[in-house]
Every structure is written in C-alpha cells, then in structure tokens.
Design a protein around this motif. Sequence first.
Motif, PDB file in Angstrom:
ATOM      1  N   UNK A 191       0.838  -1.195   0.000  1.00 17.68           N
ATOM      2  CA  UNK A 191       0.000   0.000   0.000  1.00 17.68           C
ATOM      3  C   UNK A 191       0.877   1.249   0.000  1.00 17.68           C
ATOM      4  N   UNK A 192       0.695   2.124  -0.998  1.00 18.54           N
ATOM      5  CA  UNK A 192       1.471   3.364  -0.986  1.00 18.54           C
ATOM      6  C   UNK A 192       0.947   4.320   0.078  1.00 18.54           C
ATOM      7  N   UNK A 193       1.805   5.141   0.597  1.00 19.20           N
ATOM      8  CA  UNK A 193       1.408   6.126   1.597  1.00 19.20           C
ATOM      9  C   UNK A 193       1.805   7.513   1.124  1.00 19.20           C
ATOM     10  N   UNK A 194       0.912   8.469   1.359  1.00 17.66           N
ATOM     11  CA  UNK A 194       1.187   9.862   1.036  1.00 17.66           C
ATOM     12  C   UNK A 194       0.174  10.719   1.773  1.00 17.66           C
ATOM     13  N   UNK A 195       0.476  11.985   1.903  1.00 16.89           N
ATOM     14  CA  UNK A 195      -0.436  12.918   2.548  1.00 16.89           C
ATOM     15  C   UNK A 195      -1.262  13.627   1.493  1.00 16.89           C
ATOM     16  N   UNK A 196      -2.507  13.969   1.826  1.00 16.09           N
ATOM     17  CA  UNK A 196      -3.367  14.670   0.892  1.00 16.09           C
ATOM     18  C   UNK A 196      -2.656  15.922   0.375  1.00 16.09           C
ATOM     19  N   UNK A 197      -2.576  16.043  -0.950  1.00 17.71           N
ATOM     20  CA  UNK A 197      -1.901  17.184  -1.551  1.00 17.71           C
ATOM     21  C   UNK A 197      -0.482  16.919  -1.988  1.00 17.71           C
ATOM     22  N   UNK A 198       0.105  15.797  -1.542  1.00 19.82           N
ATOM     23  CA  UNK A 198       1.474  15.468  -1.951  1.00 19.82           C
ATOM     24  C   UNK A 198       1.541  15.308  -3.467  1.00 19.82           C
ATOM     25  N   UNK A 199       2.664  15.726  -4.034  1.00 21.22           N
ATOM     26  CA  UNK A 199       2.882  15.586  -5.464  1.00 21.22           C
ATOM     27  C   UNK A 199       3.753  14.380  -5.807  1.00 21.22           C
ATOM     28  N   UNK A 200       4.331  13.727  -4.809  1.00 23.18           N
ATOM     29  CA  UNK A 200       5.169  12.551  -5.051  1.00 23.18           C
ATOM     30  C   UNK A 200       4.653  11.371  -4.249  1.00 23.18           C
ATOM     31  N   UNK A 201       4.672  10.188  -4.861  1.00 23.72           N
ATOM     32  CA  UNK A 201       4.235   8.952  -4.209  1.00 23.72           C
ATOM     33  C   UNK A 201       5.198   7.846  -4.630  1.00 23.72           C
ATOM     34  N   UNK A 202       5.552   6.977  -3.681  1.00 29.91           N
ATOM     35  CA  UNK A 202       6.454   5.862  -3.968  1.00 29.91           C
ATOM     36  C   UNK A 202       5.685   4.551  -3.896  1.00 29.91           C
ATOM     37  N   UNK A 203       5.912   3.695  -4.883  1.00 30.77           N
ATOM     38  CA  UNK A 203       5.240   2.401  -4.966  1.00 30.77           C
ATOM     39  C   UNK A 203       6.283   1.303  -4.851  1.00 30.77           C
ATOM     40  N   UNK A 204       6.064   0.368  -3.922  1.00 35.05           N
ATOM     41  CA  UNK A 204       7.003  -0.726  -3.673  1.00 35.05           C
ATOM     42  C   UNK A 204       6.333  -2.049  -4.033  1.00 35.05           C
ATOM     43  N   UNK A 205       7.026  -2.864  -4.814  1.00 32.71           N
ATOM     44  CA  UNK A 205       6.507  -4.173  -5.238  1.00 32.71           C
ATOM     45  C   UNK A 205       7.035  -5.262  -4.325  1.00 32.71           C
ATOM     46  N   UNK A 206       6.161  -6.169  -3.912  1.00 37.38           N
ATOM     47  CA  UNK A 206       6.601  -7.355  -3.182  1.00 37.38           C
ATOM     48  C   UNK A 206       7.322  -8.325  -4.111  1.00 37.38           C
ATOM     49  N   UNK A 207       6.851  -8.419  -5.346  1.00 39.80           N
ATOM     50  CA  UNK A 207       7.488  -9.242  -6.369  1.00 39.80           C
ATOM     51  C   UNK A 207       7.595  -8.405  -7.635  1.00 39.80           C
ATOM     52  N   UNK A 208       8.558  -8.683  -8.492  1.00 34.19           N
ATOM     53  CA  UNK A 208       8.735  -7.872  -9.706  1.00 34.19           C
ATOM     54  C   UNK A 208       7.512  -7.952 -10.614  1.00 34.19           C
ATOM     55  N   UNK A 209       7.387  -6.966 -11.464  1.00 31.72           N
ATOM     56  CA  UNK A 209       6.287  -6.930 -12.423  1.00 31.72           C
ATOM     57  C   UNK A 209       6.840  -6.579 -13.794  1.00 31.72           C
ATOM     58  N   UNK A 210       6.499  -7.396 -14.771  1.00 34.33           N
ATOM     59  CA  UNK A 210       7.091  -7.297 -16.092  1.00 34.33           C
ATOM     60  C   UNK A 210       6.853  -5.930 -16.735  1.00 34.33           C
ATOM     61  N   UNK A 211       5.698  -5.337 -16.509  1.00 35.36           N
ATOM     62  CA  UNK A 211       5.364  -4.070 -17.145  1.00 35.36           C
ATOM     63  C   UNK A 211       5.227  -2.941 -16.119  1.00 35.36           C
ATOM     64  N   UNK A 212       6.189  -2.837 -15.224  1.00 34.08           N
ATOM     65  CA  UNK A 212       6.093  -1.857 -14.142  1.00 34.08           C
ATOM     66  C   UNK A 212       6.032  -0.419 -14.654  1.00 34.08           C
ATOM     67  N   UNK A 213       6.556  -0.177 -15.839  1.00 30.14           N
ATOM     68  CA  UNK A 213       6.551   1.195 -16.347  1.00 30.14           C
ATOM     69  C   UNK A 213       5.167   1.653 -16.804  1.00 30.14           C
ATOM     70  N   UNK A 214       4.239   0.727 -16.893  1.00 34.85           N
ATOM     71  CA  UNK A 214       2.878   1.073 -17.309  1.00 34.85           C
ATOM     72  C   UNK A 214       1.856   0.477 -16.350  1.00 34.85           C
ATOM     73  N   UNK A 215       2.215   0.407 -15.080  1.00 34.20           N
ATOM     74  CA  UNK A 215       1.361  -0.275 -14.107  1.00 34.20           C
ATOM     75  C   UNK A 215       0.106   0.511 -13.762  1.00 34.20           C
TER      76      UNK A 215
END
Length: 611
Positions: A191-215
């Motif tokens: 689950x990504x975490x961010x504060x309301x209004x934030x312009x940046x969000x980080x996403x962490x994968x438990x396992x790799x994903x072949x098409x991560x650039x278009x997730x």
Amino acid sequence: MNRTRAVGLTALAAAAALVLAACGGSSDTSSSTTAATSASSAGGGGGGAASVGSGTPGTSGDTITYAQEQEWYDYNPSSTSGSATANQVVVNQVLRGFSYVDNNAVLQRDTEFGTFEKTSDNPLTVKYTFDDKAVWSDGTPIGCADFLLSWAANSGRYNKDGTVNQPNATPANPSYMFDAASTAGLSQTQKPTCADGDKSVTLVYDTPFVDWQAALLTSVGGNLLPAHVAAKAAGTDTAGFVKAVETDDAATMTKIADFWNSGWTLDKAKGLPDASVIPSAGPYYVAAWDPGQSVTLKKNDKWWGTPAKTDTIVIRYISQDQQVSALQSGEVDVIEPQPNPDTNSALAALGDSVKADFGALYTWEHLDLSVKNGFANEKLREAMFKCAPRQQIVDNLIVPSNPDAQLLNSLNTMNFQPGYEAAAAASGFGAYAEPDIEGAKAAYAASGEAPGKAIRIIHVDPNPRRTNEVALIKANCDQAGFNIQDVPLATGPYGAARSAGDYDAALFAWAGSGLNGATPTLYLSTGGSNTAGWNDPDIDAALNQLSVSTNPDEVPALLTKVDQAMAKNFYSYPIFAFPGVVAYKNNIDGPVLNTTQTQATWNMQDWVRTG
C-alpha cells in the motif's frame, strides 16, 4: 490469484490494458499513400456536431471531425464494463498519465504530466512525481488522492465483505469492491502512503512486475480518474479518502468503490454529466454529448502542458460502411474504417483529396466459448472447434481486403511479430483451420446433448463482417447438430452482456498495445476479462510466472503454454489479425495509423487543419 489487468497487449483492458474493439495494432508494418508524420506529444472527453472547417486554418477556432463506429458510454475506461475502445478514443487526451503507448506500440513517458523513476531493484521501487502545475480542469490539484484512487481500484486490495488482501495473497475466488478490468502488477504492490496534496508517491513491489513502467496512471490501463469527485459522491473529501486508504476504512471505501464502478457510466436519458463530475487532466475536456450522434471535445485552458493545436475535436458516430462517403462529403475529416474491397476502392477514387495510411493492427478476432453457459460440456466445445470455418472466414471476408491476410494460429502472438511461426506451430490451433463436420458430429454425439442445442453468439452491431462471420459459422456448425443464433447488440448492451458473462459464445476482437503483462487478465481463472469461466491450472501457472518475469527470453515459452492449454480445453480460437487504415483530408496534418487499441485519437492534440 490476481485479477490481472489487460496489460500491454491493450485494455485496454495495469501495464497496458486490453480493450474491446470494433476494429483494431502492430508497428512498423504500415504503408501510406502519403507520408504520415508521427506525433510529437503524448497520447491521452457528449455532443452536438460542430461545423467542419470553421475558423482560420491551424488556429484555435478551427474544428476537426473524426468518425468513430462505437459510441462512448463510460468516462471510466478502467472498469470491466468500461474497458473498451469506444471509451478510450474519447479520453485519450482527456485523462493523461505518466506513460502512453505510441502508434508503433512502444511505451513512452509523458513528461508533461509527470515523471517516474525506479529507485531500487530489490525490492522493485518506483517513485512517481506529478508536475507541480498539474490540476484538473476545475482547478483541483492532481496529487496523492488521485494516485491512491488508481491504486485502490486496480490493485484488488479491497473485498466486498470488508476484508483486505495482502500483496500476492488474494483469495482464490475474490469478490473485489472495485470492478476493475485488471489488477495485474498492482496486486503485487504494498500500500502506498502519502499525505493529501502530496505531489510525489512511492510504490514498492513485493514481487517484480514485467510491465512496471505502465502499471498505473497510463493511457493503456489504470487511467487517472478524479479522486475528489469520487470522494464527494461518497460523502467525504480527498483528505477523508486518503485517511480511508490509510486505515482500510471499509465503509468509506465501499462508497468510493460504488461510485467508481458505475458513477461515471453515461445515461442517455440524463445526458452529459455536469462538468464537475467529468473534469479533464489533458489538452481537451468533454464539452458536449449528443447520444447516438457525437461527442465534442474542447481545448482545456487549465492544461499545463503543450496546448492542443485545434480548438475543437468532434467525434461523430458513423457506421463503417458510411465513413468513406462522410469523408468525401466533408462531414468528417478523419476516418478509421475496416479495410475491405469497397472501402479500398472508394478511398482510391478520392485521389489526391485524401491521404490514407494502411498497415497491420495489434487487434485480433476470436470466438470465446463460455463454460458457464452453453459450453460447459467439453465435448460440445470440441464440436464447436471442429466445425469452425476459420480459414473460410479469412478467405471470404479478409483476403479480399488484404491479399496478404493469413489465418491466425495464436491468441498471444500476432502473425507480424517475431516468433510467430514457432508459436503458431506449437499452439494446436492449426488442427482446426478447416471444418471437420464428421468429427464435429461425433463430438456432439459424445456430449450427450440433444440435437439442435441453441447457441447464442453475441457481437457488436452494426458490423456487417461479424454478421457474415456468424453466418459462415452457422452454415457449418448447424450441420454438426448446433442451432447457432446470431445475437447482434449495440455497444452498451454488448459490453454489459460480455461483462456479466451472459452469452454462450462471444465474437469480438481484443485491441492491444504489445506489452507482455496484458495476457493474464484474459485467461487467468480470476482474470477480470475472463467472463467465460475458464479455469485451467496450467494456464494459471504460466500466467502467474509471466506476470513477475523480468527475463524477456522466457516469455515466448510461457505464452505458448497458454495457447496450448486454450486449444486443448477448446476455450477460444483465434481467427485473424485486423488490417487497418486511417484516412483523412489532404488539408489535415497529424493523424497517423495507430497499431494499438488507443486508435487515431492517441495524438489528436497534434491534429491541425492546414488550409
């Protein structure tokens, strides 16, 4: 099990959604009667008709009109029912995102919208940053809440009973709150975490994903949608929604999901929703909708990126067989008819007044057999395969339009792609090229079913080619014991019937974008687009391995395993890859043949009238 998003083949319908198509993309196989130029900026929304050619050429006062066969019916192209070409062509430049697939089926980054970067390989970690100036057309900043809505809706994290799924630990038969077309890739994330209004969000994968650039937040799946609109409908605001995600507040998330699932579905009786409900995050916004007639898009003055070159784009709903005459008369400026002898001859007769680009498309026709309805009996499915006039359909209906057309013998590799010959030889579909009526009769008899079993084949109407396809199937398969019934449906009812699994067989095309992650949503037992009820452990094993693969060398073998199991189980058979053409007036610049599911409007912000 995941519900996988139509990723990277198209929908339309995470990494590149596969979408239902009336017509349908490969890449550099196109040829042109004139030189077509690729667009410079990224790809990415009922109606009255506007006058064609008004205003000064190339100025903001001008209008360009595009003909489209299927009518727009949903602002949300990421839901199971909304994942269709009919919807994507409208929102391509209304709902932009971090990436898009260009006309050559190559993933591109949309740096005007924002940026993303991989910050770690172990675990796979991606940081997304919205442009500082990014706002909805109503002035609401785009940020954290919008990211979280896309993630929540397309991750399969939330169940209708209020329980929460963890990454890679989804129940075998989940009942998701959000009716997303796919959860591919995002179901593997924390689950990504961010504060309301934030312009940046980080996403962490438990396992790799072949098409991560278009997730997610891409024009080919997991489209951006306005969180502030969904939050208001649920009786809260973006801060309340962000808190609900943080705390897994089932009551609030259920209300959000209810709106996400159907709140953006259009109602012809009510007309175009208020602008506050369908805001824009792209060069155009939806200005008008005339049901059954047209959608009008206007330049969005709140768009922070490169402005659209033309003030107004009108999408007119015109059947395939009327599009060339509409182009000739000046009713429209750009068309994408299905090539056929009459269409090709009519375009040639227009001479230098039009430009026409021909080529192969990443769209494939196929017939799906439902194990939930008319084809629960495997022997009946075998009989349907054996009576199938696949080669006859190609010879009679496709070769006259494209003399180079050939029977497609893979559901996962197009016949213009590298590796097709090996894939086709191993798939097993080649055994069912020509009708084997006696073999079909024997399989039908072995099913124990009484002669004359009614089989409803649904397809989008109007579409003369599909009507003819069903007629050829009926002429052969009725001899085997079936009673084939042609069930043509308008776009909306067809989408609803297929989404609900209300059919015995469905004849349609998937329009793709060529990314490897798209396949699972179609065939996985829990795939969002698998409405036929297919369930095979070999298919699930191959697709689950595919979704986490970062080794392109192992992908062909995995796709072949899926083909083999689909043929062995008599679940679905391929027929042909679509030929394509985009034609436009010679005083229009910008349109280019698009081999993928987003069609010609992928770059409509670059269309301009030159004289």
